[in-house]
Design a protein around this motif. Structure first.
Motif, PDB file in Angstrom:
ATOM      1  N   ILE A 227     -15.281  35.859 -14.570  1.00  0.00           N
ATOM      2  CA  ILE A 227     -14.620  36.232 -13.716  1.00  0.00           C
ATOM      3  C   ILE A 227     -13.520  34.478 -14.043  1.00  0.00           C
ATOM      4  N   VAL A 228     -12.476  34.852 -13.454  1.00  0.00           N
ATOM      5  CA  VAL A 228     -11.424  33.537 -13.263  1.00  0.00           C
ATOM      6  C   VAL A 228     -10.971  33.343 -12.405  1.00  0.00           C
ATOM      7  N   GLY A 229     -10.036  31.801 -12.185  1.00  0.00           N
ATOM      8  CA  GLY A 229      -9.188  31.834 -11.331  1.00  0.00           C
ATOM      9  C   GLY A 229      -9.170  30.504 -10.715  1.00  0.00           C
ATOM     10  N   ALA A 230      -8.510  29.865  -9.539  1.00  0.00           N
ATOM     11  CA  ALA A 230      -9.169  29.159  -9.179  1.00  0.00           C
ATOM     12  C   ALA A 230      -9.820  28.934  -8.341  1.00  0.00           C
ATOM     13  N   ALA A 231     -11.067  29.742  -8.022  1.00  0.00           N
ATOM     14  CA  ALA A 231     -12.722  29.673  -6.980  1.00  0.00           C
ATOM     15  C   ALA A 231     -13.390  28.848  -8.827  1.00  0.00           C
ATOM     16  N   PRO A 232     -13.277  30.069  -9.896  1.00  0.00           N
ATOM     17  CA  PRO A 232     -14.662  29.400 -10.611  1.00  0.00           C
ATOM     18  C   PRO A 232     -14.287  28.271 -11.948  1.00  0.00           C
ATOM     19  N   MET A 233     -12.244  28.353 -11.526  1.00  0.00           N
ATOM     20  CA  MET A 233     -12.269  26.237 -11.874  1.00  0.00           C
ATOM     21  C   MET A 233     -12.388  25.190 -11.316  1.00  0.00           C
ATOM     22  N   LEU A 234     -13.228  26.050 -10.170  1.00  0.00           N
ATOM     23  CA  LEU A 234     -13.346  24.393  -9.203  1.00  0.00           C
ATOM     24  C   LEU A 234     -15.205  24.605  -9.682  1.00  0.00           C
ATOM     25  N   VAL A 235     -15.863  25.712  -9.834  1.00  0.00           N
ATOM     26  CA  VAL A 235     -16.487  25.526  -9.745  1.00  0.00           C
ATOM     27  C   VAL A 235     -17.517  24.693 -10.714  1.00  0.00           C
TER      28      VAL A 235
END
Length: 262
Positions: A48-56
């Motif tokens: 899973i990619v995207g802004a949320a995984p970048m954040l965590v």
């Protein structure tokens, strides 16, 4: 003999304590999220990619705990994986009371997500709020929750079918089997563009609601004790413009992924 028994009991207690401590130690975070919620989260291969995984991932790196964002199937499957302990963390999730029975929500929320009603452009109807959906047929994605209040309104007042993914929900809408589609604004617009429908569908105004989107730990995970540190990280990265940069990068990734290759 008594001394030997005391030592044996002490050794057993020590081993039990060590085992319990090992079970409570977080050595790696397995995270998951929505497979079709660009640009917050979306499936790319097994991840899973995207802004949320970048954040965590940024927060996990700072506190020196390995983190992997894995696809767990549908959005409903992703939630089930945290309920049964297969995943330690889920990101990009709204709050409701049922989910709180198996999730520890990290405070604060990392973004406010507008939820809107999409309709076919040539089938618009007067809309001022949720009451205007009564008597019409709706569709939304399987596993979606829109908070306690609107979930109850759907159950008590509306007729809303559940599709296996937002792409299928748009197919239901375009086939005329639903009068409207409920979805987050950003993934709805992104999916419509990907499906070649951006000129055929339109989001009605005003938004139905603006929901807080959270990171949460499974109550069965030994990593749940890290929730306060993740909360501090979210507060920091959403106030210093870092998360805005992650959103921008996620948009570029989604655009590259969804643009047809010539």
């Amino acid at each position: 003999m008594k001394r030997f028994l005391r030592l044996s009991v002490l050794a057993a207690l020590t081993l039990t304590s060590c085992a319990a401590l090992a079970e409570d130690t977080c050595t790696k975070i397995t995270a998951t999220g929505h497979p079709q919620y660009p640009v917050i989260a979306f499936k790319d291969g097994d991840n899973i990619v995207g802004a949320a995984p970048m954040l965590v991932e940024a927060i996990a790196k700072k506190i020196n705990v390995p983190l992997e964002s894995k696809a767990m199937g549908t959005w409903a499957d992703a939630q089930a994986s945290t309920k049964n302990g297969k995943a330690d963390m889920i990101f990009g999730i709204y709050y409701n009371d049922e989910r709180a029975t198996y999730l520890d929500y990290v405070q604060p929320a990392f973004v406010f997500d507008p939820v809107v009603v999409f309709v076919k452009k040539d089938k618009k109807f007067p809309f001022t709020g949720q009451d205007d959906l009564i008597g019409k047929k709706g569709v939304t994605n399987q596993g979606e929750s829109y908070g306690n209040d609107f979930d109850a309104f759907i159950k008590d007042k509306l007729t809303v079918a559940r599709a296996d993914g937002i792409d299928d929900a748009f197919k239901v809408l375009m086939a005329g089997d639903a009068d409207y589609l409920i979805a987050g604004y950003y993934p709805g617009v992104a999916e419509a563009a990907k499906a070649g429908l951006k000129d055929d569908v339109v989001p009605l105004e005003p938004a139905l609601l603006s929901a807080e989107m959270f990171v949460a730990f499974s109550k069965k995970s030994p990593c749940k004790s890290l929730a306060p540190q993740f909360g501090e990280g979210i507060s920091s990265l959403t106030t210093d413009d870092s998360f805005h940069k992650m959103l921008t990068d996620a948009i570029a990734t989604w655009d590259a992924k969804s643009t047809p290759k010539e």
